[in-house]
Design a protein around this motif. Structure first.
Motif, PDB file in Angstrom:
ATOM      1  N   TYR A 273     147.669   3.214 -45.848  1.00  0.00           N
ATOM      2  CA  TYR A 273     146.337   3.480 -45.296  1.00  0.00           C
ATOM      3  C   TYR A 273     145.569   4.439 -46.191  1.00  0.00           C
ATOM      4  O   TYR A 273     144.376   4.258 -46.457  1.00  0.00           O
ATOM      5  N   ALA A 274     146.270   5.486 -46.674  1.00  0.00           N
ATOM      6  CA  ALA A 274     145.586   6.503 -47.470  1.00  0.00           C
ATOM      7  C   ALA A 274     145.059   5.903 -48.782  1.00  0.00           C
ATOM      8  O   ALA A 274     143.918   6.147 -49.167  1.00  0.00           O
ATOM      9  N   LEU A 275     145.892   5.090 -49.424  1.00  0.00           N
ATOM     10  CA  LEU A 275     145.475   4.531 -50.712  1.00  0.00           C
ATOM     11  C   LEU A 275     144.336   3.534 -50.529  1.00  0.00           C
ATOM     12  O   LEU A 275     143.383   3.511 -51.300  1.00  0.00           O
ATOM     13  N   PHE A 276     144.450   2.720 -49.488  1.00  0.00           N
ATOM     14  CA  PHE A 276     143.366   1.765 -49.222  1.00  0.00           C
ATOM     15  C   PHE A 276     142.055   2.525 -49.030  1.00  0.00           C
ATOM     16  O   PHE A 276     141.029   2.193 -49.599  1.00  0.00           O
ATOM     17  N   GLY A 277     142.126   3.576 -48.222  1.00  0.00           N
ATOM     18  CA  GLY A 277     140.935   4.365 -47.940  1.00  0.00           C
ATOM     19  C   GLY A 277     140.351   4.962 -49.202  1.00  0.00           C
ATOM     20  O   GLY A 277     139.138   4.965 -49.405  1.00  0.00           O
ATOM     21  N   LEU A 278     141.225   5.475 -50.073  1.00  0.00           N
ATOM     22  CA  LEU A 278     140.744   6.094 -51.306  1.00  0.00           C
ATOM     23  C   LEU A 278     140.041   5.079 -52.197  1.00  0.00           C
ATOM     24  O   LEU A 278     139.073   5.408 -52.878  1.00  0.00           O
TER      25      LEU A 278
ATOM     26  N   LEU B 260     138.448  -6.463 -50.819  1.00  0.00           N
ATOM     27  CA  LEU B 260     139.456  -7.330 -51.429  1.00  0.00           C
ATOM     28  C   LEU B 260     140.213  -6.578 -52.519  1.00  0.00           C
ATOM     29  O   LEU B 260     141.446  -6.585 -52.567  1.00  0.00           O
ATOM     30  N   GLY B 261     139.452  -5.891 -53.388  1.00  0.00           N
ATOM     31  CA  GLY B 261     140.087  -5.131 -54.465  1.00  0.00           C
ATOM     32  C   GLY B 261     141.016  -4.069 -53.913  1.00  0.00           C
ATOM     33  O   GLY B 261     142.148  -3.910 -54.385  1.00  0.00           O
ATOM     34  N   ALA B 262     140.551  -3.351 -52.904  1.00  0.00           N
ATOM     35  CA  ALA B 262     141.363  -2.280 -52.334  1.00  0.00           C
ATOM     36  C   ALA B 262     142.649  -2.849 -51.749  1.00  0.00           C
ATOM     37  O   ALA B 262     143.737  -2.297 -51.948  1.00  0.00           O
ATOM     38  N   TYR B 263     142.523  -3.988 -51.060  1.00  0.00           N
ATOM     39  CA  TYR B 263     143.696  -4.607 -50.435  1.00  0.00           C
ATOM     40  C   TYR B 263     144.721  -5.005 -51.498  1.00  0.00           C
ATOM     41  O   TYR B 263     145.901  -4.662 -51.421  1.00  0.00           O
ATOM     42  N   VAL B 264     144.241  -5.717 -52.520  1.00  0.00           N
ATOM     43  CA  VAL B 264     145.156  -6.212 -53.546  1.00  0.00           C
ATOM     44  C   VAL B 264     145.829  -5.047 -54.273  1.00  0.00           C
ATOM     45  O   VAL B 264     147.039  -5.044 -54.483  1.00  0.00           O
TER      46      VAL B 264
END
Lengths: 163, 694
Positions: B381-386, B646-650
């Motif tokens: 969650y933290a990395l996606f958010g960042l 999409l980028g954040a997810y991948v």
């Protein structure tokens, strides 16, 4: 300011324009490669659309990174308003700063598209392996990210130089 | 962070209860049936392939008829119906379906038959239309097209290419009078003619006509086509009647065919009311198929059968109670044997559970491995958010997911629920980082305030920490710091895993040494002026700390060289392997640099958002300005949100799979797949009143 210095802004803008242009071209080609492979898969199994779409879009980011570099350069050289007095050397430096994005953006998009197409093939045969298949193209993108990073740092670094 | 303890289970029961016991097990869905016992003289497996085949056939019938039905009459469904999940049906409907089974199968067959009729008639329609096209130039001819002549005369009916005049034709044939030429019709492409000559001239006339590229009409009269000719007395086929009559009959037939198509279509549409029955048939037979598949793996003697498989330890007691209260059964359970490939069943709280799917799509935990879901979820969650790092986008994602979750909370299927939950948590994390770095749809507040209200006191909401665009180096340092924490956590997980396997020396060799080396390495790097200058930070270590770090790093490096190749007996080989392992530090370096994507993707969102706002503000003047402004902002941000989410997810997945899992996790397990009800449209709701399964 010598007469040569008039061309500083030209070089800088050239760099910015190429940063948007070259990776953009490559991404367009790359996404179309994915689209062609994806369309074939959809004909067989329409339920894979979402997954295939993600794989198709992956090599599309290089174009966006190029756009970012172009915009950052624009804002630094005052094309979007502000003064545009840039020495020849500085203009050349901006141009050089855009180079990583221009070149790596181009090649990595095409290479990533190759990986994407292969991954689309994997997903067509084994839809449950999507998670792994997605990683292969993402590995290629790392280098585009490194390039965009260096270009960002270089462009904002050049602005601080007093030449 | 846990996996449920699994047990081997064997259920011994009487054959007369077989159907009921299997159905009960299927409804409970807690046992994964595995074929673990060997056949012998008494116990053998029964062949169920015939029953399976007929079920598979019915399933494909139902699927096909449903798709045909969908072609002719679309099922009304809303955009959100994908979230809704399967409908619930009381168990009585399931039991009552047996009576309707036969008629439903008949309906599927009828629908497929009708679709076939329609297809055939459409082909017929095409054929008839071509005939009409060929015949229509001949409509003025009042004798049949296959007219060959009378006793003394010969007739030629056919077409000449290009337009011809009557005189032109007479000119050519002047030598062979008496004859009669009629032009039936004439177009740019062709002239349809009828020539009647005396029998003694017939060959020569034909030769001349051939010289003019005369061709016979390309009408293939299908003698098998039976026109409705009951009104015509002495004419047996259409070829013997005049083109006008022929056309009339073909038109009649066209209408007839169209009517047949319409009738068939109407009948298909009339089955719309049975759509639910068809769906249920599909589900019903899918369930039965699964039951038969299990049945095929069971060992059976004359009166007894054995079910063997795996079950979660917590479920054993309930199942045992239920089974023994209803049937004569014996149940034994035991710990899995060493060789068993034990299925994986996760047990996580609501916060981490949504990411089980993400772990599965890498690979479920293998033998002796721990479930990484809990620790991973924190970073995920933290990395996606960042990477997305915009409070506005995060808010949209979180609210949309929460809306879906609340609206369909009763019926939503678990996988969908988990997906939405995952994005909701990701959205919340995005809001958090958006506030930290002050990004709300780019800089929408500032732009709106400046453009429409002339506010000069900007920014309206200052960041909690700093603007990444202004201090990219600081952001890069932060990204890499997060990377170091993430990697060290991965290493710690490896230590925990080894502790579970009681490999305590291994912890020191593979984990502690590396910990010391990495941390000391970071300290040494930070003590160099060059590095701190690049990063733009200021760190002051006392000299003694640096000296200790240098010594500790050296010691642990030597330790790694000596121990990391310990599986080799040969000391020379062992040292070489150790050296190679130490070289792995370059891997750590590239791993840490890999986290720079946090900066790049975060900046991408922010910069594109800002650009959208800037473009919008350029159009903001004039009476319609605000409208253009809103349009550009909505479309621009929608695109930005889509591409960056999409980028954040991948890339979140990549950081988890490659950098994090690379430190400790291999996977290779198998997910627990209980014998249960895996239907497409309906789920069976148990009648809870008495709990009796009939």
């Amino acid at each position: 300011m010598g007469s040569l210095d008039n061309y500083g802004i030209v070089l800088a803008l050239l760099g910015a324009a190429l940063a948007a242009l070259v990776p953009g071209m490559a991404s367009a080609k790359a996404v179309s490669m994915g689209g062609i492979a994806g369309a074939g898969v959809i004909a067989e199994n329409p339920s894979l659309f979402g997954k295939v779409l993600i794989l198709q879009l992956l090599p599309g980011t290089q174009g966006i990174y190029g756009l970012i570099i172009a915009f950052i350069t624009f804002s630094q050289i005052g094309v979007l308003g502000g003064s545009s007095e840039i020495s020849f050397v500085k203009g050349a430096l901006y141009f050089a700063a855009c180079m990583p994005m221009i070149i790596v953006g181009y090649t990595s998009a095409i290479r990533q598209a190759n990986a994407s197409v292969a991954s689309i093939g994997t997903v067509a045969k084994k839809p449950d392996q999507f998670g792994k298949a997605m990683i292969f193209p993402a590995m290629v993108e790392t280098y585009a990210i490194l390039a965009v990073l260096i270009s960002i740092l270089a462009v904002s670094g050049v602005t601080g130089l007093n030449i | 962070m846990a996996l449920l303890q699994m047990q081997r289970i064997n259920i011994y029961a009487l054959k007369k209860d077989r159907k009921h016991i299997l159905e009960l097990l299927q409804r409970r869905g807690v046992v994964e049936v595995r074929d673990m016992l060997k056949e012998d003289k008494v116990f053998s497996k029964s062949d169920v392939s015939v029953a399976k085949q007929s079920l598979e056939k019915n399933i494909s019938l139902a699927t096909e008829s449903l798709s045909i039905l969908n072609n002719y009459i679309k099922e009304s469904s809303s955009m959100l119906s994908a979230l809704e999940g399967r409908k619930e049906l009381p168990v009585e409907v399931y039991d009552g379906f047996r009576e309707k089974y036969k008629t439903t199968v008949d309906i599927t067959k009828r629908i497929i038959e009708l679709a076939k009729i329609i297809a055939e008639n459409k082909a017929e329609l095409l054929k008839l239309q071509t005939q009409v096209e060929i015949l229509s130039p001949w409509i003025n001819l009042d004798i049949p097209l296959n007219f060959k002549g009378t006793k003394l005369t010969t007739g030629y009916i056919g077409t000449l290419p290009k337009p011809w005049t009557l005189e032109g034709i007479y000119d050519r044939l002047a030598d062979y009078m008496p004859l009669d030429v009629d032009i039936i019709s004439s177009t740019k492409e062709q002239t349809c003619i009828f020539v009647l000559c005396t029998n003694n001239n017939k060959d020569k006339v034909y030769e001349i006509l051939r010289g003019m590229d005369f061709t016979l009409p390309s009408l293939t009269i299908d003698r098998s086509t039976t026109f409705n000719l009951s009104t015509m007395d002495d004419i047996s086929t259409t070829a013997d009647i005049s083109p006008a009559m022929q056309l009339k009959f073909i038109r009649q037939q066209l209408d007839e065919t169209k009517k047949q198509i319409q009738v068939a279509m109407d009948e298909i549409i009339s089955y719309d009311k049975d759509r639910n029955k068809l769906k249920f048939l599909l589900d019903y037979d899918t369930m039965r198929l699964e039951k038969y598949e299990v049945l095929g793996t069971l060992l059976q003697s004359k009166n007894v059968f054995i079910i063997s498989g795996f079950i979660a330890e917590k479920d054993i007691k309930d199942l045992e109670e239920e089974l023994t209260s209803k049937f004569d059964v014996a149940i034994d359970s035991a710990n899995p044997r060493k060789k068993d490939e034990v299925p994986i069943l996760y047990k996580n709280n609501g916060f981490s559970e949504p990411l089980e799917g993400t772990v599965n799509s890498y690979s479920p935990p293998g033998k002796g491995e721990i479930d990484p879901t809990m620790v991973m979820s924190l970073f995920y969650y933290a990395l996606f958010g960042l990477m997305l790092s915009d409070a506005g986008y995060g808010f949209l994602i979180a609210v949309a997911c929460a809306f879906g979750l609340i609206k369909f909370r009763k019926t939503m299927e678990k996988p969908m629920k988990n997906t939405l939950k995952m994005y909701m948590f990701c959205g919340i994390a995005t809001v958090f980082w958006g506030i930290v770095f002050s990004s709300y749809f780019g800089d929408i507040f500032d732009v709106v305030a400046k453009t429409f209200f002339g506010v000069t006191d900007l920014p309206i909401i200052p960041p909690l920490w700093f603007y990444p665009v202004e201090k990219p180096m600081l952001m890069l340092t932060f990204a890499m710091a997060i990377g170091i924490v993430h990697l060290l956590t991965g290493l710690a997980m490896k230590g925990y895993q080894m502790a579970k396997q009681k490999d305590y020396m291994g912890i020191i060799y593979d984990v502690v040494f590396w910990y010391v080396l990495l941390i000391c390495g970071v300290v040494i790097l930070l003590s160099m002026k060059m590095v701190t200058n690049i990063l733009g930070i200021n760190v002051d270590f006392p000299d003694i700390v640096i000296d200790i770090a240098k010594i500790a790093a050296l010691v642990s490096a030597v330790g790694i060289i000596l121990t990391n190749g310990r599986e080799s007996k040969n000391p020379f080989k062992r040292i070489l392997k150790g050296l190679y392992a130490l070289y792995g530090i370059s891997g750590y370096l590239s791993d840490i640099l890999s986290y720079s994507r946090l900066l790049a993707l975060g900046l991408a969102t922010g910069i594109i958002g800002t650009v959208v706002n800037q473009m919008a503000s350029m159009t903001a003047g004039g009476a319609f300005g605000p409208i253009f402004f809103t349009l550009i902002v909505v479309i621009g941000h929608a695109l930005n949100l889509g591409i960056n989410a999409l980028g954040a997810y991948v890339h979140t997945n990549r950081l988890q799979y490659v950098e994090f899992f690379g430190k400790f996790y291999e996977g290779g397990g198998k997910v627990f797949k209980p014998f249960g009800i895996n239907t497409k449209y309906y789920r069976i709701k148990e009648s809870t009143k008495n709990g009796i399964i009939r």
